[in-house]
Design a protein around this motif. Structure first.
Motif, mmCIF file in Angstrom:
data_model
loop_
_atom_site.group_PDB
_atom_site.id
_atom_site.type_symbol
_atom_site.label_atom_id
_atom_site.label_comp_id
_atom_site.label_asym_id
_atom_site.label_seq_id
_atom_site.Cartn_x
_atom_site.Cartn_y
_atom_site.Cartn_z
ATOM 1 N N ALA A 155 -1.207 14.162 -0.364
ATOM 2 C CA ALA A 155 0.076 14.164 -1.050
ATOM 3 C C ALA A 155 0.616 12.749 -1.164
ATOM 4 C CB ALA A 155 1.076 15.047 -0.305
ATOM 5 N N VAL A 156 0.397 11.983 -0.138
ATOM 6 C CA VAL A 156 0.908 10.615 -0.149
ATOM 7 C C VAL A 156 0.181 9.781 -1.204
ATOM 8 C CG1 VAL A 156 1.176 8.516 1.205
ATOM 9 C CG2 VAL A 156 1.571 10.738 2.247
ATOM 10 N N ALA A 183 1.102 10.837 -4.932
ATOM 11 C CA ALA A 183 2.498 10.871 -5.344
ATOM 12 C C ALA A 183 2.723 9.979 -6.561
ATOM 13 C CB ALA A 183 3.393 10.425 -4.196
ATOM 14 N N GLU A 235 8.254 10.739 -8.233
ATOM 15 C CA GLU A 235 8.410 11.485 -6.980
ATOM 16 C C GLU A 235 8.868 10.549 -5.873
ATOM 17 O OE1 GLU A 235 5.116 15.079 -7.357
ATOM 18 O OE2 GLU A 235 4.604 13.257 -6.284
ATOM 19 N N LEU A 236 8.255 9.384 -5.885
ATOM 20 C CA LEU A 236 8.611 8.404 -4.867
ATOM 21 C C LEU A 236 10.086 8.036 -4.949
ATOM 22 C CD1 LEU A 236 7.878 6.377 -2.693
ATOM 23 C CD2 LEU A 236 7.118 4.824 -4.472
ATOM 24 N N GLN A 239 5.131 5.976 5.808
ATOM 25 C CA GLN A 239 4.218 6.718 4.943
ATOM 26 C C GLN A 239 4.518 6.410 3.479
ATOM 27 O OE1 GLN A 239 2.365 7.429 7.779
ATOM 28 N NE2 GLN A 239 1.607 8.921 6.333
ATOM 29 N N ILE A 240 5.822 6.424 3.164
ATOM 30 C CA ILE A 240 6.243 6.122 1.806
ATOM 31 C C ILE A 240 5.824 4.715 1.411
ATOM 32 C CG2 ILE A 240 8.281 5.644 0.431
ATOM 33 C CD1 ILE A 240 9.528 8.092 1.492
ATOM 34 N N HIS A 250 3.186 3.306 2.186
ATOM 35 C CA HIS A 250 1.800 3.349 1.742
ATOM 36 C C HIS A 250 1.715 3.743 0.273
ATOM 37 C CE1 HIS A 250 0.350 4.001 6.123
ATOM 38 N NE2 HIS A 250 0.671 2.741 5.877
ATOM 39 N N VAL A 251 2.553 4.695 -0.127
ATOM 40 C CA VAL A 251 2.576 5.051 -1.546
ATOM 41 C C VAL A 251 2.918 3.831 -2.373
ATOM 42 C CG1 VAL A 251 3.514 6.584 -3.287
ATOM 43 C CG2 VAL A 251 3.461 7.309 -0.906
ATOM 44 N N SER A 298 2.582 0.762 -1.888
ATOM 45 C CA SER A 298 1.596 -0.299 -2.018
ATOM 46 C C SER A 298 0.359 0.173 -2.757
ATOM 47 C CB SER A 298 1.216 -0.820 -0.639
ATOM 48 O OG SER A 298 0.685 0.225 0.141
ATOM 49 N N GLN A 299 0.108 1.482 -2.718
ATOM 50 C CA GLN A 299 -1.106 1.961 -3.344
ATOM 51 C C GLN A 299 -0.950 2.225 -4.832
ATOM 52 O OE1 GLN A 299 -2.410 5.411 -1.297
ATOM 53 N NE2 GLN A 299 -2.869 4.282 0.577
#
Lengths: 229, 229
Positions: free
Chosen positions: A84-85, A88, A92-93, A163-164, A166-167, A169-170
């Motif tokens: 999910a992460v 996203a 959504e973020l 966790q967010i 990570h989103v 940066s990805q």
DNA sequence: CATTTTTGGTTTATTTTTGGTCCATTTGAG
DNA sequence: CTCAAATGGACCAAAAATAAACCAAAAATG
């Protein structure tokens, strides 16, 4: 990095690309991939290379190779939580940050300590020197929001923000937007960061939360503007 | 420290940059990093320097160097999930829910569909038959909040609420509190759930959010009351 | 049904890429 | 100055990628 520039793709690179397309849902269950010879051309590689990549994916259980017929997507192995992460979307973020960060400001007023605020202060200072370096600015910006979460002293919230992070940066979209940050926008962000920090220091939870909402609204605008380009 | 643009990078600097990209997830597991010669050019360093950095990373277990083939990422970015989630206190949990759930109500109004609301409706109905079964009620209550998150159609938020659900079920304190739920409190919860659902159905985001805040405040009170016992 | 086409499977010789190593030189901080 | 680090170049051997040919089975065609 692997796919950052258009270099010659190796077997592992092609495997990585396909693996990603499968877990992102671009390639659905039971879909047949293009023939090896076609894949070879689209990736600009020799057939043997594509073949190696496919055998890799088969051994990982992503794909089933049926001689004479084709190669089929068979399953996406339980990537469990982080799925999910990783998948996203930027929108959504943003919605998630809208939920979390204003309240984090309030909690920061309640639980934050001097040292927390000092850390945020120094991050602000660093960001103010980076008007012309969007990439570096974005990194420090992430650190700032992380530090803000940290000041709540709430391990669960801190973990979620991580966790967010990570989103953030990805995600390609977000990363692209970072590259299009102009000096004026960065200046605006910096001002908002300062205001948030000041409101927290003067113990005004609602004011801090409201400025954070403005800040996120600004970011959302910049996001949709980048998307239209 | 991390030079924004042009600074002479030493071996340890390059190692730090790569280490960061790995733990941030920009470089995924099993990805092959660019050849040493390319890295050397992108970082503006000599190949020997890059080589030193890579050997550092290998000794740290971030990376595996395969002669003739390339250098590969071998590092699972710490799955801290269990840590933060398992060690979260009930108060941290409440603060986190306070951040998330009111905004989730707003998003539900925006993105929720008829079927989502029907699912929540049936959960409400089930909860109303469980006035005398605190354990069963708590389970369905979790499902309700999960269904509410689901109606936002935001995968990231849904995932976060799921993670939080794990806290709720694992935490002894919370579990004990569930056992002490009396029929009157359950009745109050049920009424609030209904009001929230109705406000969402009638597309009143702020009203839904406010009732959710009341609801969480009620739960927080019940929590502190249980703690004093 | 028979035939043709498509698709993966295999082999081989050759070229390119990649990390491994060594060394003389330059650079920079103490 | 001194010394450790970084540099830039050359060469090596292993691994990977290439390119071309041919095979067998599945699928499509008529």
């Amino acid at each position: 990095m692997t796919a950052s520039s258009e270099q010659k793709l190796g077997a592992t690179d092609i495997a990585a690309l396909l693996r990603r397309e499968i877990s992102k849902g671009i390639l659905h269950l039971h879909d047949r991939l293009p023939p090896e010879r076609v894949l070879a051309e689209t990736y600009g590689a020799a057939r043997g290379t594509v073949r190696k990549a496919l055998n890799l994916l088969e051994s990982e259980g992503f794909v089933e190779i049926r001689p004479g017929s084709g190669t089929y997507v068979v399953h996406m192995p339980a990537d469990t939580s982080s799925d999910a992460v990783e998948n996203a979307t930027p929108l959504e973020l943003m919605d998630t940050r809208f939920a979390l960060e204003p309240h984090i400001c309030r909690l920061s007023v309640l639980h934050g300590r001097r040292t927390d605020f000092d850390a945020m202060e120094s991050l602000c200072a660093r960001m103010e020197t980076l008007l012309d370096d969007p990439v570096a600015f974005s990194e420090v910006d992430s650190e700032f929001h992380r530090a803000l979460a940290n000041s709540t002293r709430n391990g669960l919230l801190i973990w979620i923000i991580d966790q967010i992070g990570h989103v953030r940066s990805q995600d390609d979209w977000t990363r692209m937007r970072h590259l299009t940050l102009d000096a004026m926008t960065i200046k605006q962000y910096n001002a908002q960061h300062r205001q948030i920090l000041n409101a927290i220091r003067t113990r005004e939870p609602e004011r801090a939360a409201n400025i954070m909402k403005e800040h996120l609204e600004t970011a959302r605008l910049s996001l949709t503007r980048a998307a239209e380009t």
